[in-house]
Design an enzyme around this catalytic site. Structure first.
Site, mmCIF file in Angstrom:
data_model
loop_
_atom_site.group_PDB
_atom_site.id
_atom_site.type_symbol
_atom_site.label_atom_id
_atom_site.label_comp_id
_atom_site.label_asym_id
_atom_site.label_seq_id
_atom_site.Cartn_x
_atom_site.Cartn_y
_atom_site.Cartn_z
ATOM 1 N N TYR A 1 5.418 102.571 19.291
ATOM 2 C CA TYR A 1 6.169 103.337 17.943
ATOM 3 C C TYR A 1 5.708 102.995 17.337
ATOM 4 O O TYR A 1 4.813 102.000 16.686
ATOM 5 C CB TYR A 1 7.299 103.087 18.888
ATOM 6 C CG TYR A 1 8.135 101.774 18.352
ATOM 7 C CD1 TYR A 1 8.432 101.090 17.439
ATOM 8 C CD2 TYR A 1 7.444 100.857 19.806
ATOM 9 C CE1 TYR A 1 8.638 99.355 16.747
ATOM 10 C CE2 TYR A 1 8.185 99.171 18.717
ATOM 11 C CZ TYR A 1 8.426 98.482 17.708
ATOM 12 O OH TYR A 1 8.190 97.425 17.411
ATOM 13 N N ASN B 1 13.850 101.121 18.125
ATOM 14 C CA ASN B 1 14.187 101.458 18.902
ATOM 15 C C ASN B 1 15.677 101.659 19.824
ATOM 16 O O ASN B 1 15.576 101.680 20.768
ATOM 17 C CB ASN B 1 13.335 101.161 20.418
ATOM 18 C CG ASN B 1 11.820 100.876 20.388
ATOM 19 O OD1 ASN B 1 10.895 102.151 20.332
ATOM 20 N ND2 ASN B 1 10.854 99.514 20.484
ATOM 21 N N HIS C 1 16.393 86.360 14.075
ATOM 22 C CA HIS C 1 16.210 86.888 14.957
ATOM 23 C C HIS C 1 16.107 88.385 14.049
ATOM 24 O O HIS C 1 16.897 89.523 14.244
ATOM 25 C CB HIS C 1 16.636 87.394 16.213
ATOM 26 C CG HIS C 1 15.405 88.107 17.416
ATOM 27 N ND1 HIS C 1 14.300 87.985 17.436
ATOM 28 C CD2 HIS C 1 15.231 89.812 16.816
ATOM 29 C CE1 HIS C 1 13.926 89.117 18.408
ATOM 30 N NE2 HIS C 1 14.080 90.090 17.802
ATOM 31 N N CYS C 2 14.897 88.337 13.375
ATOM 32 C CA CYS C 2 14.747 89.763 12.744
ATOM 33 C C CYS C 2 13.110 90.716 12.427
ATOM 34 O O CYS C 2 12.875 89.910 12.961
ATOM 35 C CB CYS C 2 15.844 88.905 11.313
ATOM 36 S SG CYS C 2 15.526 88.050 10.304
ATOM 37 N N ASP D 1 18.285 90.993 14.580
ATOM 38 C CA ASP D 1 16.945 91.901 14.885
ATOM 39 C C ASP D 1 17.316 93.415 14.377
ATOM 40 O O ASP D 1 16.697 94.115 14.305
ATOM 41 C CB ASP D 1 17.809 92.481 16.521
ATOM 42 C CG ASP D 1 16.448 92.746 17.505
ATOM 43 O OD1 ASP D 1 15.861 92.849 17.172
ATOM 44 O OD2 ASP D 1 16.728 94.420 17.979
HETATM 45 C C1 0GY Z 1 13.540 93.816 18.932
HETATM 46 C C2 0GY Z 1 13.313 94.774 20.369
HETATM 47 C C3 0GY Z 1 12.439 95.516 20.908
HETATM 48 C C4 0GY Z 1 11.617 95.565 19.802
HETATM 49 C C5 0GY Z 1 10.362 94.760 19.673
HETATM 50 O O1 0GY Z 1 8.349 94.020 19.367
HETATM 51 C C6 0GY Z 1 9.002 95.158 19.908
HETATM 52 O O2 0GY Z 1 8.330 95.976 19.437
HETATM 53 O O3 0GY Z 1 11.220 93.217 20.275
HETATM 54 C C7 0GY Z 1 13.163 96.456 21.979
HETATM 55 O O4 0GY Z 1 12.458 97.579 21.384
HETATM 56 O O5 0GY Z 1 13.800 96.129 22.416
HETATM 57 O O6 0GY Z 1 14.061 92.517 19.820
HETATM 58 O O7 0GY Z 1 12.598 93.176 18.352
#
Ligand code: 0GY
Length: 302
Positions: free
Chosen positions: A54, A259, A36-37, A254
């Site tokens: 964002y 965020n 997950h990245c 991640d």
């Molecule tokens: C993650 C978590 C976040 C963001 C997203 O798709 C995204 O914008 O997944 C988050 O802000 O919690 O897994 O990247």
């Protein structure tokens, strides 16, 4: 939001990812997968989506590979983030330059053609992501999601779902109606101030127990923790999932941690979190190698 290519201003207060993460003490098993990245932009080449909530800092595929090597990992699963919407160009660019060491989870809407799905499959996309986190996306009507699920099923793809634990009661029946393998992001985002045996996490455990097509990423202690950067309050949740469902868990950094408001994690320390939730070598191999290989590179398993 600024939708002009080349002129993307980060969201005010956005924390950049750490350029010099520590070297982890934990050595991942050979062939370990960061499952997950993300890659973000760079915005002047791969513009961010006009509908995004964002604007991140850029995080390129080259920087992702440098991180992976530093941490002792071999492969990545790059997941489409909402800031790129259904424009998969940055993801595809990462996959085609990865020499087979990256697979992807894309973003599509119900108008996607079979030819587009086929093209994504050819470069290594193996799933789509449905995001239900209200601060990240506008509400998603269910019918188009069902249509996407129906369309991707013949490709053998899975669906990654991202939601917060308080939404699960409402979403539960919809989730179990989906026909494919389902991978839940970040343990379903439990409130870790509640007991692991409490009713909120019990519902997630029920989902995993009663539906063997559900997998969980045991990721993002830095998002869930209220105790701070040792993330000790997250350990019981991750460990419970790894020990009860050892064949249906995935792990990832991640990176570049979109965020994060409280702090920016040190990716080396995140790797050092792994043995706390997967305490034996056998569990670590399943979490980091066997499970992601089965889901993303099954053709290499012979
Ligand atoms: C993650 C978590 C976040 C963001 C997203 O798709 C995204 O914008 O997944 C988050 O802000 O919690 O897994 O990247």
């Amino acid at each position: 939001m600024n939708a002009v290519p080349g002129a993307f201003e980060k969201t005010p207060g956005w924390l950049d990812w750490q350029p010099n993460p520590s070297k982890p003490a934990f050595v991942p098993p050979r062939g370990a997968v960061d499952a997950h990245c993300h890659v973000f932009g760079p915005g002047h080449i791969f513009p961010y989506a006009p509908e995004r909530k964002y604007t991140p800092c850029d995080a390129s595929r080259q920087q992702l590979v440098a991180l992976r090597e530093h941490l002792g990992f071999s492969r990545n699963v790059v997941v489409q983030a909402t800031c790129h919407g259904t424009d998969n160009r940055a993801l595809v660019d990462a996959l085609v330059h990865s020499n087979g060491t990256m697979r992807g989870v894309g973003g599509v809407d119900a108008s996607v053609s079979d030819a587009e799905l086929e093209a994504l499959h050819q470069v290594g996309v193996r799933g789509v992501r449905f995001n239900f986190v209200k601060r990240l996306v506008d509400a998603l009507p269910r019918e188009p999601l069902k249509e996407i699920a129906r369309r991707i099923e013949p490709f053998g793809w899975h669906i990654v779902i991202y939601f917060e634990a308080q939404e699960l009661p409402e979403l539960f029946d919809f989730f179990v109606s989906l026909p494919t393998t389902i991978v839940v992001d970040h343990m379903g985002r439990p409130d870790v101030s509640q007991p692991v045996e409490g009713p909120e996490f019990a519902l997630f455990l029920k989902l995993m127990r009663e539906h063997e097509n559900f997998w969980s990423k045991v990721t993002c202690p830095e998002r869930l923790s209220q105790s701070g950067p040792d993330y000790r309050d997250v350990v019981p949740f991750g460990r419970r999932l790894v020990e009860e469902f050892p064949d249906r868990v995935l792990w990832g950094t991640d990176w570049p941690h979109p965020n994060m408001k409280s702090h920016m994690p040190d990716d080396g320390k995140l790797v050092d979190f792994i043995p706390k939730i997967a305490p034996t070598e056998a569990l670590q191999r399943k979490l980091l190698v066997e499970n992601p290989m089965r889901l993303y590179w099954p053709e290499e398993l012979g």
